[in-house]
Motif scaffolding. Sequence first.
Motif, PDB file in Angstrom:
ATOM      1  N   SER A 301       0.833  -1.214   0.000  1.00 54.06           N
ATOM      2  CA  SER A 301       0.000   0.000   0.000  1.00 54.06           C
ATOM      3  C   SER A 301       0.865   1.261   0.000  1.00 54.06           C
ATOM      4  N   GLU A 302       0.366   2.300  -0.697  1.00 51.33           N
ATOM      5  CA  GLU A 302       1.059   3.589  -0.742  1.00 51.33           C
ATOM      6  C   GLU A 302       0.132   4.668  -0.184  1.00 51.33           C
ATOM      7  N   TYR A 303       0.707   5.603   0.566  1.00 54.03           N
ATOM      8  CA  TYR A 303      -0.082   6.655   1.227  1.00 54.03           C
ATOM      9  C   TYR A 303       0.594   8.014   1.031  1.00 54.03           C
ATOM     10  N   PRO A 304      -0.197   9.067   0.787  1.00 56.20           N
ATOM     11  CA  PRO A 304       0.374  10.418   0.863  1.00 56.20           C
ATOM     12  C   PRO A 304       0.572  10.783   2.338  1.00 56.20           C
ATOM     13  N   LEU A 305       1.369  11.825   2.614  1.00 56.68           N
ATOM     14  CA  LEU A 305       1.590  12.254   4.008  1.00 56.68           C
ATOM     15  C   LEU A 305       0.270  12.525   4.740  1.00 56.68           C
ATOM     16  N   GLU A 306      -0.731  13.028   4.004  1.00 57.27           N
ATOM     17  CA  GLU A 306      -2.039  13.340   4.618  1.00 57.27           C
ATOM     18  C   GLU A 306      -2.709  12.109   5.233  1.00 57.27           C
ATOM     19  N   LYS A 307      -2.353  10.921   4.729  1.00 55.36           N
ATOM     20  CA  LYS A 307      -3.019   9.681   5.187  1.00 55.36           C
ATOM     21  C   LYS A 307      -2.147   8.892   6.174  1.00 55.36           C
ATOM     22  N   VAL A 308      -1.207   9.562   6.839  1.00 52.67           N
ATOM     23  CA  VAL A 308      -0.260   8.854   7.719  1.00 52.67           C
ATOM     24  C   VAL A 308      -0.971   8.166   8.886  1.00 52.67           C
ATOM     25  N   VAL A 309      -2.054   8.772   9.406  1.00 54.97           N
ATOM     26  CA  VAL A 309      -2.800   8.154  10.520  1.00 54.97           C
ATOM     27  C   VAL A 309      -3.387   6.818  10.070  1.00 54.97           C
ATOM     28  N   GLN A 310      -3.986   6.826   8.881  1.00 56.08           N
ATOM     29  CA  GLN A 310      -4.541   5.596   8.294  1.00 56.08           C
ATOM     30  C   GLN A 310      -3.459   4.537   8.118  1.00 56.08           C
ATOM     31  N   ALA A 311      -2.290   4.973   7.636  1.00 53.01           N
ATOM     32  CA  ALA A 311      -1.176   4.045   7.402  1.00 53.01           C
ATOM     33  C   ALA A 311      -0.774   3.341   8.698  1.00 53.01           C
ATOM     34  N   HIS A 312      -0.701   4.096   9.799  1.00 53.68           N
ATOM     35  CA  HIS A 312      -0.310   3.493  11.079  1.00 53.68           C
ATOM     36  C   HIS A 312      -1.380   2.548  11.611  1.00 53.68           C
ATOM     37  N   GLU A 313      -2.647   2.828  11.301  1.00 54.70           N
ATOM     38  CA  GLU A 313      -3.710   1.887  11.688  1.00 54.70           C
ATOM     39  C   GLU A 313      -3.600   0.607  10.861  1.00 54.70           C
ATOM     40  N   ASP A 314      -3.384   0.783   9.554  1.00 55.11           N
ATOM     41  CA  ASP A 314      -3.366  -0.366   8.640  1.00 55.11           C
ATOM     42  C   ASP A 314      -2.206  -1.316   8.909  1.00 55.11           C
ATOM     43  N   ILE A 315      -1.018  -0.774   9.251  1.00 50.05           N
ATOM     44  CA  ILE A 315       0.147  -1.662   9.368  1.00 50.05           C
ATOM     45  C   ILE A 315      -0.004  -2.611  10.556  1.00 50.05           C
ATOM     46  N   ILE A 316      -0.791  -2.207  11.552  1.00 51.52           N
ATOM     47  CA  ILE A 316      -1.007  -3.072  12.711  1.00 51.52           C
ATOM     48  C   ILE A 316      -2.241  -3.962  12.529  1.00 51.52           C
ATOM     49  N   HIS A 317      -3.277  -3.442  11.881  1.00 53.24           N
ATOM     50  CA  HIS A 317      -4.564  -4.161  11.876  1.00 53.24           C
ATOM     51  C   HIS A 317      -4.883  -4.947  10.615  1.00 53.24           C
ATOM     52  N   SER A 318      -4.184  -4.679   9.498  1.00 51.59           N
ATOM     53  CA  SER A 318      -4.551  -5.421   8.285  1.00 51.59           C
ATOM     54  C   SER A 318      -3.714  -6.687   8.196  1.00 51.59           C
ATOM     55  N   SER A 319      -4.344  -7.828   8.484  1.00 53.54           N
ATOM     56  CA  SER A 319      -3.608  -9.090   8.416  1.00 53.54           C
ATOM     57  C   SER A 319      -3.663  -9.611   6.983  1.00 53.54           C
ATOM     58  N   GLY A 320      -2.758 -10.521   6.686  1.00 56.49           N
ATOM     59  CA  GLY A 320      -2.670 -11.039   5.318  1.00 56.49           C
ATOM     60  C   GLY A 320      -2.089  -9.990   4.379  1.00 56.49           C
TER      61      GLY A 320
END
Length: 329
Positions: A301-320
């Motif tokens: 997954s790729e994120y702009p700086l604006e979506k950094v909060v989402q990125a930190h949620e995803d790296i812990i919670h998206s399995s697989g």
Amino acid sequence: MATGQKLMRAVRVFEFGGPEVLKLQSNVAVPVPKGHQVLIKVHACGINPVETYIRSGTYSRKPALPFTPGTDVAGIIESVGEGVSAFKKGDRVFCSSTVSGGYAEFALAADHTVYTLPETLDFRQGAALGIPYFTACRALFHSACVQAGESVLVHGASGGVGIAACQIARAHGLKVLGTAGSEEGKKLVLQNGAHEVFDHKEVNYIDKIKKSVGDDGVNVIIEMLSNVNLSNDLKLLSRGGRVIVVGSRGPIEINPRDTMAKETSIIGVSLFSSTKEEFQQFAGILQAGMKEGWVKPVIGSEYPLEKVVQAHEDIIHSSGKTGKMILLP
């Protein structure tokens, strides 16, 4: 501002806590390189699970507040300190550490943590090298002391460190087994060096691994989620086998007796314990791999700086999950 310091966008953390403490600011001063430092115009920055632990204040290393997270950037040298001779403005580079933080438009780094990025890799791939590939090198060569001909199970092989470990182990003559939690992940693991792959969401996948490795067991396990898998890992090892703990998200109960009959070991790994010389050694292995073509970071997954909060949620919670998460300033 006609005069004065140049400003940039950067993510700042003013207090430890959940992903919501990540604040994107547009008035952060661009740092100035001194001595043996270089300033990199960031084209991409890797996102690593460790950055979520540091942000939450639960990690062993606590930076002084406020700070900008991120270590793994790739980009173009913007300027260099007076002591730098190995790099010049315009060079394509990646780094394994930053001084000022990587979630930003510009990042300061010490020149001994900066490496040339060959034209064969793009900036996103360059940003996927730092923590994942250097950690995989440390786990395999420093912690496990692997030898060609041994077997290695990469437990959680479809993420950044896992793919790096599969590529490096395969290139160095090991028999590589991997696990993943999705069809896409399993395919990816096989494409990146594994001889066999298992689905760690299947109830009986441990039995399938046992059947594959036979009574001899597996020599080395690179373990990404020790708090779930460590007890099972000990039952899979060969005589003198070793589990290398790369990741853990909590406690687990194990039976120490499981280590005794086969004299097995549990060894922790921390990239940040590496000496300058060890970093150079790992860099040499990876630069050879880039030249030979087997170091091929897979981008997720790729994120702009604006979506950094989402990125930190995803790296812990998206399995697989598959491939390396990247921020694009």
